[in-house]
Design a protein around this motif. Structure first.
Motif, PDB file in Angstrom:
ATOM      1  N   PHE A  72      88.666  15.153  58.762  1.00  0.00           N
ATOM      2  CA  PHE A  72      88.504  13.723  58.970  1.00  0.00           C
ATOM      3  C   PHE A  72      88.869  13.342  60.408  1.00  0.00           C
ATOM      4  CE2 PHE A  72      89.556   9.231  58.676  1.00  0.00           C
ATOM      5  CZ  PHE A  72      88.480   8.741  57.940  1.00  0.00           C
ATOM      6  N   ALA A  73      89.966  13.917  60.922  1.00  0.00           N
ATOM      7  CA  ALA A  73      90.386  13.617  62.297  1.00  0.00           C
ATOM      8  C   ALA A  73      89.314  14.068  63.293  1.00  0.00           C
ATOM      9  CB  ALA A  73      91.722  14.292  62.604  1.00  0.00           C
ATOM     10  N   ALA A  74      88.774  15.265  63.099  1.00  0.00           N
ATOM     11  CA  ALA A  74      87.717  15.755  63.991  1.00  0.00           C
ATOM     12  C   ALA A  74      86.507  14.825  63.930  1.00  0.00           C
ATOM     13  CB  ALA A  74      87.328  17.183  63.612  1.00  0.00           C
ATOM     14  N   GLY A  75      86.148  14.405  62.719  1.00  0.00           N
ATOM     15  CA  GLY A  75      85.029  13.473  62.564  1.00  0.00           C
ATOM     16  C   GLY A  75      85.300  12.145  63.254  1.00  0.00           C
ATOM     17  N   PHE A  76      86.532  11.680  63.151  1.00  0.00           N
ATOM     18  CA  PHE A  76      86.918  10.426  63.811  1.00  0.00           C
ATOM     19  C   PHE A  76      86.761  10.562  65.329  1.00  0.00           C
ATOM     20  CE2 PHE A  76      90.291   7.887  65.856  1.00  0.00           C
ATOM     21  CZ  PHE A  76      89.877   6.615  65.487  1.00  0.00           C
ATOM     22  N   PHE A  77      87.211  11.689  65.886  1.00  0.00           N
ATOM     23  CA  PHE A  77      87.089  11.897  67.333  1.00  0.00           C
ATOM     24  C   PHE A  77      85.623  11.934  67.762  1.00  0.00           C
ATOM     25  CE2 PHE A  77      91.397  14.145  67.010  1.00  0.00           C
ATOM     26  CZ  PHE A  77      92.087  13.002  67.370  1.00  0.00           C
ATOM     27  N   ARG A 103      86.529   8.472  84.729  1.00  0.00           N
ATOM     28  CA  ARG A 103      85.898   8.232  83.428  1.00  0.00           C
ATOM     29  C   ARG A 103      85.114   9.458  82.962  1.00  0.00           C
ATOM     30  NH1 ARG A 103      85.748   2.908  85.732  1.00  0.00           N
ATOM     31  NH2 ARG A 103      83.847   3.400  86.880  1.00  0.00           N
ATOM     32  N   LEU A 104      84.489  10.167  83.903  1.00  0.00           N
ATOM     33  CA  LEU A 104      83.739  11.369  83.556  1.00  0.00           C
ATOM     34  C   LEU A 104      84.676  12.488  83.095  1.00  0.00           C
ATOM     35  CD1 LEU A 104      81.020  12.874  83.446  1.00  0.00           C
ATOM     36  CD2 LEU A 104      81.411  13.532  85.829  1.00  0.00           C
ATOM     37  N   VAL A 105      85.746  12.702  83.818  1.00  0.00           N
ATOM     38  CA  VAL A 105      86.708  13.748  83.451  1.00  0.00           C
ATOM     39  C   VAL A 105      87.257  13.496  82.049  1.00  0.00           C
ATOM     40  CG1 VAL A 105      88.999  14.679  83.995  1.00  0.00           C
ATOM     41  CG2 VAL A 105      87.304  14.383  85.817  1.00  0.00           C
ATOM     42  N   ARG A 106      87.495  12.240  81.716  1.00  0.00           N
ATOM     43  CA  ARG A 106      88.015  11.902  80.398  1.00  0.00           C
ATOM     44  C   ARG A 106      87.082  12.353  79.278  1.00  0.00           C
ATOM     45  NH1 ARG A 106      88.002   8.368  76.315  1.00  0.00           N
ATOM     46  NH2 ARG A 106      90.011   7.828  75.431  1.00  0.00           N
ATOM     47  N   LEU A 107      85.789  12.338  79.543  1.00  0.00           N
ATOM     48  CA  LEU A 107      84.816  12.746  78.520  1.00  0.00           C
ATOM     49  C   LEU A 107      85.041  14.183  78.063  1.00  0.00           C
ATOM     50  CD1 LEU A 107      81.502  11.166  79.877  1.00  0.00           C
ATOM     51  CD2 LEU A 107      83.011  10.298  78.078  1.00  0.00           C
ATOM     52  N   TYR A 108      85.526  15.022  78.944  1.00  0.00           N
ATOM     53  CA  TYR A 108      85.747  16.432  78.601  1.00  0.00           C
ATOM     54  C   TYR A 108      86.944  16.628  77.664  1.00  0.00           C
ATOM     55  CZ  TYR A 108      82.230  17.522  82.032  1.00  0.00           C
ATOM     56  OH  TYR A 108      81.039  17.595  82.720  1.00  0.00           O
ATOM     57  N   PHE A 109      87.782  15.642  77.533  1.00  0.00           N
ATOM     58  CA  PHE A 109      88.942  15.779  76.662  1.00  0.00           C
ATOM     59  C   PHE A 109      88.633  15.510  75.191  1.00  0.00           C
ATOM     60  CE2 PHE A 109      90.954  15.431  80.788  1.00  0.00           C
ATOM     61  CZ  PHE A 109      91.882  16.455  80.705  1.00  0.00           C
ATOM     62  N   GLN A 110      87.562  14.792  74.919  1.00  0.00           N
ATOM     63  CA  GLN A 110      87.228  14.487  73.524  1.00  0.00           C
ATOM     64  C   GLN A 110      86.894  15.750  72.729  1.00  0.00           C
ATOM     65  OE1 GLN A 110      87.903  11.396  73.050  1.00  0.00           O
ATOM     66  NE2 GLN A 110      87.428  11.180  70.910  1.00  0.00           N
ATOM     67  N   VAL A 112      88.081  18.623  73.254  1.00  0.00           N
ATOM     68  CA  VAL A 112      89.373  19.291  73.094  1.00  0.00           C
ATOM     69  C   VAL A 112      90.109  18.719  71.886  1.00  0.00           C
ATOM     70  CG1 VAL A 112      91.644  19.654  74.161  1.00  0.00           C
ATOM     71  CG2 VAL A 112      89.564  19.882  75.536  1.00  0.00           C
ATOM     72  N   LEU A 113      90.049  17.399  71.712  1.00  0.00           N
ATOM     73  CA  LEU A 113      90.688  16.774  70.547  1.00  0.00           C
ATOM     74  C   LEU A 113      90.045  17.244  69.243  1.00  0.00           C
ATOM     75  CD1 LEU A 113      91.203  13.111  71.808  1.00  0.00           C
ATOM     76  CD2 LEU A 113      92.975  14.835  71.399  1.00  0.00           C
ATOM     77  N   TRP A 116      91.237  20.767  68.660  1.00  0.00           N
ATOM     78  CA  TRP A 116      92.658  20.703  68.326  1.00  0.00           C
ATOM     79  C   TRP A 116      92.829  20.314  66.851  1.00  0.00           C
ATOM     80  CZ3 TRP A 116      96.459  16.973  71.333  1.00  0.00           C
ATOM     81  CH2 TRP A 116      97.764  17.194  70.930  1.00  0.00           C
ATOM     82  N   ALA A 117      92.108  19.301  66.407  1.00  0.00           N
ATOM     83  CA  ALA A 117      92.205  18.862  65.011  1.00  0.00           C
ATOM     84  C   ALA A 117      91.759  19.972  64.061  1.00  0.00           C
ATOM     85  CB  ALA A 117      91.368  17.601  64.798  1.00  0.00           C
ATOM     86  N   LEU A 118      90.672  20.630  64.388  1.00  0.00           N
ATOM     87  CA  LEU A 118      90.152  21.688  63.505  1.00  0.00           C
ATOM     88  C   LEU A 118      91.055  22.921  63.502  1.00  0.00           C
ATOM     89  CD1 LEU A 118      86.346  21.453  64.343  1.00  0.00           C
ATOM     90  CD2 LEU A 118      87.513  20.603  62.288  1.00  0.00           C
ATOM     91  N   TRP A 119      91.517  23.331  64.664  1.00  0.00           N
ATOM     92  CA  TRP A 119      92.355  24.527  64.750  1.00  0.00           C
ATOM     93  C   TRP A 119      93.732  24.303  64.122  1.00  0.00           C
ATOM     94  CZ3 TRP A 119      97.002  24.971  67.446  1.00  0.00           C
ATOM     95  CH2 TRP A 119      97.573  26.244  67.403  1.00  0.00           C
ATOM     96  N   SER A 120      94.396  23.232  64.499  1.00  0.00           N
ATOM     97  CA  SER A 120      95.793  23.041  64.090  1.00  0.00           C
ATOM     98  C   SER A 120      95.954  22.798  62.594  1.00  0.00           C
ATOM     99  CB  SER A 120      96.431  21.885  64.876  1.00  0.00           C
ATOM    100  OG  SER A 120      95.869  20.650  64.489  1.00  0.00           O
ATOM    101  N   THR A 121      94.912  22.363  61.948  1.00  0.00           N
ATOM    102  CA  THR A 121      94.996  22.085  60.508  1.00  0.00           C
ATOM    103  C   THR A 121      94.437  23.215  59.653  1.00  0.00           C
ATOM    104  OG1 THR A 121      92.844  20.982  60.521  1.00  0.00           O
ATOM    105  CG2 THR A 121      94.802  19.589  60.894  1.00  0.00           C
TER     106      THR A 121
END
Length: 138
Positions: A72-77, A103-110, A112-113, A116-121
Motif C-alpha cells: 500500500f505504501a509503495a502504491g501511495f508513493f 525539482r528535477l533531482v527530487r523526482l529521482y527520490f520517489q 527510492v521510496l 524502500w517500502a517494498l524492500w523493508s516490508t
C-alpha cells in the motif's frame, strides 16, 4: 533486522511527513498538488497527511501485516508522483525547491521510496515468490 529498521525508519518518516501535512508545512505541501487535480488543494494535503500518518503507524505497529502495508505504501508513493512531476513542470516552488534542477533531482527520490517500502516490508520478496509460483503453474 535491517529490514525491520528500514520499515520503522520509513514509518517514522511517514509519521513526520503526515503530521507536517496537517500542521507546519500545510501550505508547502499544496505546491505539490497539480493545478489540474479536481479537488481542493488543502483537502488533498489533509487527506494525504492522514494516509501518511496511518501508513507510518501501521509500519511501526502492525509487524505481522508489513507486506500488505508495504504494498500500500509503495502504491501511495506511485500515486503521489504526478504531483512531484507537476511541481517540476509548472515550476512551482515549495520546500526550498526553487530551481528547476532542485525539482528535477527530487523526482529521482520517489522511486527510492517505492523500493524502500517494498524492500523493508518484505513485499518485494513476497512479490517475487508469487511470480515464481505463477510461472511454475503456467
Amino acid at each position: 533486522m535491517p529490514r525491520l529498521i528500514g520499515a520503522v525508519a520509513l514509518g517514522c518518516s511517514l509519521l513526520f511527513a503526515g503530521i507536517s501535512h496537517l500542521t507546519v508545512a500545510r501550505q508547502e505541501f499544496q505546491a505539490q498538488v497539480p493545478p489540474w487535480f479536481p479537488l481542493d488543494k488543502d483537502t488533498v494535503v489533509l487527506a494525504s497527511g492522514v494516509v501518511e500518518i496511518s501508513l507510518g503507524a501501521a509500519l511501526i505497529v502492525l509487524r505481522e501485516r508489513r507486506v500488505p502495508v508495504g504494498l500500500f505504501a509503495a502504491g501511495f508513493f506511485v500515486l503521489i508522483f504526478p504531483g512531484n512531476i507537476s511541481q517540476y513542470v509548472t515550476r512551482t516552488d515549495g520546500f526550498g525547491l526553487n530551481t528547476d534542477r532542485a525539482r528535477l533531482v527530487r523526482l529521482y527520490f520517489q522511486p527510492v521510496l517505492v523500493v524502500w517500502a517494498l524492500w523493508s516490508t518484505g513485499a518485494w520478496k513476497e512479490l517475487r515468490a508469487a511470480l515464481r509460483r505463477g510461472n511454475r503453474r503456467a
